[in-house]
Motif scaffolding. Sequence first.
Motif, PDB file in Angstrom:
ATOM      1  N   GLU A   5       0.828  -1.336   0.011  1.00 25.49           N
ATOM      2  CA  GLU A   5       0.143  -0.105   0.039  1.00 25.49           C
ATOM      3  C   GLU A   5       0.961   1.243  -0.102  1.00 25.49           C
ATOM      4  OE1 GLU A   5      -3.696   2.178   0.070  1.00 25.49           O
ATOM      5  OE2 GLU A   5      -3.371  -0.052  -0.234  1.00 25.49           O
ATOM      6  N   ASN A   9      -1.942   6.629  -1.239  1.00 29.49           N
ATOM      7  CA  ASN A   9      -3.327   6.262  -1.436  1.00 29.49           C
ATOM      8  C   ASN A   9      -4.459   6.628  -0.567  1.00 29.49           C
ATOM      9  OD1 ASN A   9      -2.580   4.817  -3.858  1.00 29.49           O
ATOM     10  ND2 ASN A   9      -2.369   3.148  -2.994  1.00 29.49           N
ATOM     11  N   SER A  10      -3.861   7.189   0.309  1.00 31.46           N
ATOM     12  CA  SER A  10      -5.043   7.687   1.448  1.00 31.46           C
ATOM     13  C   SER A  10      -4.747   9.178   1.800  1.00 31.46           C
ATOM     14  CB  SER A  10      -4.630   6.861   3.020  1.00 31.46           C
ATOM     15  OG  SER A  10      -3.267   7.074   3.477  1.00 31.46           O
TER      16      SER A  10
END
Length: 240
Positions: A5, A9-10
């Motif tokens: 991750e 992406n956040s």
Amino acid sequence: MRIFEDESNSDPIYKRNRIRMELLPILEREKWNFHKTYWNFHDRTQLNIQFDGIMSPNQTISPKMFRIPHETWMSLNLSAKKELIDFHLKLMGMYPLYKSGFENFHLQSEGERAFLENKNCYLYKSKFGDLFIIDKKSSAFKKAISYREGNQLTIEWNQNQFRIKDPEERYSLGSWHHGQKIQIRSGNKEISECMRENGIPFFLRTFIPILYFENEPIQILFSLFSKNEKNYPKRIYLER
């Protein structure tokens, strides 16, 4: 390859993340088919075209049928089962299933038979059978054909071929009808039972080619449905 991750992406500073994290959940709650909305404004046929307008040499034809083993299906949890189906639908160039449609299909799969039909495909699974995902444009929904070359009869269906020597022209192509039986070593057996045991979806059974000898069914050509299947019965039993 190992999946990780990325920290970006956040991060809501990026528009792509705000769309994914804030907008798409709202559309999902409102039952909005955002996949369909996207394709309404994008020409799918352009995906495999290079910038110079020439078709890519790596372009392939989407598969029309998948058969997923019962063991694979049973080994997955609920969310993984939906991901499995959606992945195969994507390979076929189709949209993912609605959540409600999938949940209904999964509930059915806990019984004797699960069946789902939409505009583009069929999903089918018997209690202990494999899961089928079949494009409505599949060649399996076309009637089998037969022709003779010399002393040989050829039967073609679902992009597969079956050949048998027939110098006296006593063999012919036929299909299944309700109540029909076929001769096996121990006597006679309902063809419908043979189809069920082989996991053939009920909506395809009338398309499965059957070899006839002097107007009597003698062998079900399962090998034309899938090359991994064996024709039934393996030996042909003829009345003398």
